[in-house]
Design a protein around this motif. Structure first.
Motif, PDB file in Angstrom:
ATOM      1  N   GLY A  12      11.767  -4.709 -10.776  1.00 41.69           N
ATOM      2  CA  GLY A  12      12.080  -4.473 -12.179  1.00 41.69           C
ATOM      3  C   GLY A  12      11.388  -3.225 -12.683  1.00 41.69           C
ATOM      4  N   SER A  13      11.595  -2.946 -13.958  1.00 40.90           N
ATOM      5  CA  SER A  13      10.974  -1.761 -14.556  1.00 40.90           C
ATOM      6  C   SER A  13      10.652  -2.048 -16.010  1.00 40.90           C
ATOM      7  CB  SER A  13      11.909  -0.555 -14.451  1.00 40.90           C
ATOM      8  OG  SER A  13      13.087  -0.790 -15.187  1.00 40.90           O
ATOM      9  N   GLY A  14       9.977  -1.092 -16.628  1.00 40.34           N
ATOM     10  CA  GLY A  14       9.711  -1.186 -18.045  1.00 40.34           C
ATOM     11  C   GLY A  14       8.299  -1.569 -18.426  1.00 40.34           C
ATOM     12  N   HIS A  15       7.509  -2.067 -17.494  1.00 40.76           N
ATOM     13  CA  HIS A  15       6.140  -2.436 -17.819  1.00 40.76           C
ATOM     14  C   HIS A  15       5.168  -1.282 -17.592  1.00 40.76           C
ATOM     15  CE1 HIS A  15       7.876  -6.515 -17.288  1.00 40.76           C
ATOM     16  NE2 HIS A  15       7.093  -6.753 -18.328  1.00 40.76           N
ATOM     17  N   TRP A  16       5.499  -0.383 -16.688  1.00 35.07           N
ATOM     18  CA  TRP A  16       4.586   0.704 -16.314  1.00 35.07           C
ATOM     19  C   TRP A  16       5.299   2.047 -16.268  1.00 35.07           C
ATOM     20  CZ3 TRP A  16      -0.535  -0.068 -16.088  1.00 35.07           C
ATOM     21  CH2 TRP A  16      -0.967  -1.394 -16.069  1.00 35.07           C
ATOM     22  N   GLY A  17       6.281   2.236 -17.089  1.00 37.02           N
ATOM     23  CA  GLY A  17       7.018   3.492 -17.089  1.00 37.02           C
ATOM     24  C   GLY A  17       8.421   3.311 -16.536  1.00 37.02           C
ATOM     25  N   SER A  18       9.047   4.408 -16.221  1.00 34.41           N
ATOM     26  CA  SER A  18      10.453   4.368 -15.830  1.00 34.41           C
ATOM     27  C   SER A  18      10.693   4.111 -14.339  1.00 34.41           C
ATOM     28  CB  SER A  18      11.142   5.671 -16.234  1.00 34.41           C
ATOM     29  OG  SER A  18      10.532   6.756 -15.568  1.00 34.41           O
ATOM     30  N   MET A  19       9.668   4.272 -13.513  1.00 40.00           N
ATOM     31  CA  MET A  19       9.833   4.057 -12.077  1.00 40.00           C
ATOM     32  C   MET A  19       9.976   2.561 -11.804  1.00 40.00           C
ATOM     33  SD  MET A  19      10.063   5.125  -8.946  1.00 40.00           S
ATOM     34  CE  MET A  19       9.484   6.792  -8.869  1.00 40.00           C
ATOM     35  N   PRO A  20      11.119   2.124 -11.297  1.00 40.25           N
ATOM     36  CA  PRO A  20      11.283   0.692 -11.035  1.00 40.25           C
ATOM     37  C   PRO A  20      10.511   0.237  -9.800  1.00 40.25           C
ATOM     38  CG  PRO A  20      13.241   1.871 -10.345  1.00 40.25           C
ATOM     39  CD  PRO A  20      12.323   2.887 -10.985  1.00 40.25           C
ATOM     40  N   MET A  21      10.059  -0.998  -9.867  1.00 40.29           N
ATOM     41  CA  MET A  21       9.451  -1.614  -8.692  1.00 40.29           C
ATOM     42  C   MET A  21      10.579  -2.257  -7.903  1.00 40.29           C
ATOM     43  SD  MET A  21       6.377  -4.325  -8.494  1.00 40.29           S
ATOM     44  CE  MET A  21       5.715  -4.822  -6.922  1.00 40.29           C
ATOM     45  N   PRO A  22      10.719  -1.916  -6.626  1.00 37.41           N
ATOM     46  CA  PRO A  22      11.802  -2.523  -5.844  1.00 37.41           C
ATOM     47  C   PRO A  22      11.518  -4.000  -5.581  1.00 37.41           C
ATOM     48  CG  PRO A  22      10.393  -1.229  -4.411  1.00 37.41           C
ATOM     49  CD  PRO A  22       9.911  -0.996  -5.819  1.00 37.41           C
ATOM     50  N   ALA A  23      12.567  -4.741  -5.336  1.00 34.81           N
ATOM     51  CA  ALA A  23      12.414  -6.151  -4.940  1.00 34.81           C
ATOM     52  C   ALA A  23      11.690  -6.192  -3.600  1.00 34.81           C
ATOM     53  CB  ALA A  23      13.775  -6.811  -4.835  1.00 34.81           C
ATOM     54  N   THR A  74       0.807  -1.220   0.000  1.00 34.61           N
ATOM     55  CA  THR A  74       0.000   0.000   0.000  1.00 34.61           C
ATOM     56  C   THR A  74       0.843   1.274   0.000  1.00 34.61           C
ATOM     57  OG1 THR A  74      -0.185  -0.136   2.401  1.00 34.61           O
ATOM     58  CG2 THR A  74      -1.955  -1.127   1.111  1.00 34.61           C
ATOM     59  N   ILE A  75       2.128   1.144   0.189  1.00 37.11           N
ATOM     60  CA  ILE A  75       3.000   2.319   0.102  1.00 37.11           C
ATOM     61  C   ILE A  75       3.016   2.848  -1.329  1.00 37.11           C
ATOM     62  CG2 ILE A  75       5.408   3.098   0.244  1.00 37.11           C
ATOM     63  CD1 ILE A  75       5.730   1.100   2.595  1.00 37.11           C
ATOM     64  N   CYS A  76       2.972   1.939  -2.298  1.00 38.90           N
ATOM     65  CA  CYS A  76       3.075   2.332  -3.710  1.00 38.90           C
ATOM     66  C   CYS A  76       1.826   2.057  -4.540  1.00 38.90           C
ATOM     67  CB  CYS A  76       4.245   1.608  -4.370  1.00 38.90           C
ATOM     68  SG  CYS A  76       5.853   2.064  -3.691  1.00 38.90           S
ATOM     69  N   HIS A  77       0.883   1.259  -4.041  1.00 36.98           N
ATOM     70  CA  HIS A  77      -0.267   0.852  -4.835  1.00 36.98           C
ATOM     71  C   HIS A  77      -1.582   1.049  -4.089  1.00 36.98           C
ATOM     72  CE1 HIS A  77       2.268  -1.137  -7.844  1.00 36.98           C
ATOM     73  NE2 HIS A  77       2.988  -1.582  -6.830  1.00 36.98           N
ATOM     74  N   ALA A  78      -2.622   1.293  -4.877  1.00 33.45           N
ATOM     75  CA  ALA A  78      -4.007   1.292  -4.401  1.00 33.45           C
ATOM     76  C   ALA A  78      -4.793   0.431  -5.383  1.00 33.45           C
ATOM     77  CB  ALA A  78      -4.573   2.703  -4.356  1.00 33.45           C
ATOM     78  N   ILE A  79      -5.980   0.059  -5.013  1.00 34.96           N
ATOM     79  CA  ILE A  79      -6.784  -0.767  -5.913  1.00 34.96           C
ATOM     80  C   ILE A  79      -7.255   0.029  -7.118  1.00 34.96           C
ATOM     81  CG2 ILE A  79      -9.014  -1.946  -6.144  1.00 34.96           C
ATOM     82  CD1 ILE A  79      -8.531  -3.186  -3.423  1.00 34.96           C
ATOM     83  N   ASP A  80      -7.722   1.252  -6.909  1.00 31.67           N
ATOM     84  CA  ASP A  80      -8.424   1.953  -7.978  1.00 31.67           C
ATOM     85  C   ASP A  80      -7.776   3.240  -8.477  1.00 31.67           C
ATOM     86  OD1 ASP A  80      -8.829   3.387  -5.673  1.00 31.67           O
ATOM     87  OD2 ASP A  80     -11.004   3.517  -5.893  1.00 31.67           O
ATOM     88  N   HIS A  81      -6.576   3.555  -8.022  1.00 27.00           N
ATOM     89  CA  HIS A  81      -5.897   4.744  -8.531  1.00 27.00           C
ATOM     90  C   HIS A  81      -4.380   4.595  -8.389  1.00 27.00           C
ATOM     91  CE1 HIS A  81      -6.359   5.594  -4.208  1.00 27.00           C
ATOM     92  NE2 HIS A  81      -5.254   6.315  -4.332  1.00 27.00           N
ATOM     93  N   LYS A  82      -3.664   5.284  -9.270  1.00 21.79           N
ATOM     94  CA  LYS A  82      -2.205   5.264  -9.256  1.00 21.79           C
ATOM     95  C   LYS A  82      -1.701   5.984  -8.011  1.00 21.79           C
ATOM     96  CE  LYS A  82       1.717   6.996 -11.987  1.00 21.79           C
ATOM     97  NZ  LYS A  82       2.657   5.995 -11.599  1.00 21.79           N
ATOM     98  N   VAL A  83      -0.722   5.399  -7.370  1.00 26.26           N
ATOM     99  CA  VAL A  83      -0.024   6.061  -6.264  1.00 26.26           C
ATOM    100  C   VAL A  83       1.375   6.324  -6.814  1.00 26.26           C
ATOM    101  CG1 VAL A  83       0.663   5.916  -3.835  1.00 26.26           C
ATOM    102  CG2 VAL A  83      -1.461   4.857  -4.567  1.00 26.26           C
ATOM    103  N   VAL A  84       2.355   5.524  -6.465  1.00 24.20           N
ATOM    104  CA  VAL A  84       3.665   5.557  -7.114  1.00 24.20           C
ATOM    105  C   VAL A  84       3.635   4.560  -8.271  1.00 24.20           C
ATOM    106  CG1 VAL A  84       6.128   5.098  -6.826  1.00 24.20           C
ATOM    107  CG2 VAL A  84       4.872   6.239  -5.011  1.00 24.20           C
TER     108      VAL A  84
END
Length: 97
Positions: free
Chosen positions: A61-72, A11-21
């Motif tokens: 990883g990154s590249g599926h949703w823009g340049s912001m990488p998802m941390p491990a 939940t730090i970076c994601h929500a169900i219905d809207h973009k966070v990070v």
């Protein structure tokens, strides 16, 4: 969000219905399951959808949703069962096209 999403800090970076990070889980579900996608490419290799998404969440990883990488989030695999449960929940949000 499910209690498990809070426990694993999703939940730090994601929500169900809207973009966070990162993207909204609804958007991820619609991109894949909602369009009938059955595989996911991760680091140049194709996996069944759920397995590939679990790898992406676990190892980042990154590249599926823009340049912001998802941390491990689970590089050692300790939480694989819980992450699999979350990915299945997230994909259940898809609006079938």
């Amino acid at each position: 969000m499910t209690p498990l999403a809070h426990k694993l800090n999703c939940t730090i970076c994601h929500a169900i219905d809207h973009k966070v990070v990162g993207p909204a889980w609804q958007d991820v579900a619609n991109r894949y399951t909602g369009h009938g996608v059955t595989t996911f490419e991760y680091n140049g290799k194709t996996y069944p959808l759920i397995e590939g998404l679990v790898m992406k969440v676990s190892h980042g990883g990154s590249g599926h949703w823009g340049s912001m990488p998802m941390p491990a989030n689970d590089p050692t695999g300790i939480h694989k069962a819980e992450i699999t449960e979350l990915v299945k929940f997230e994909q259940s949000l898809a609006e079938k096209k």
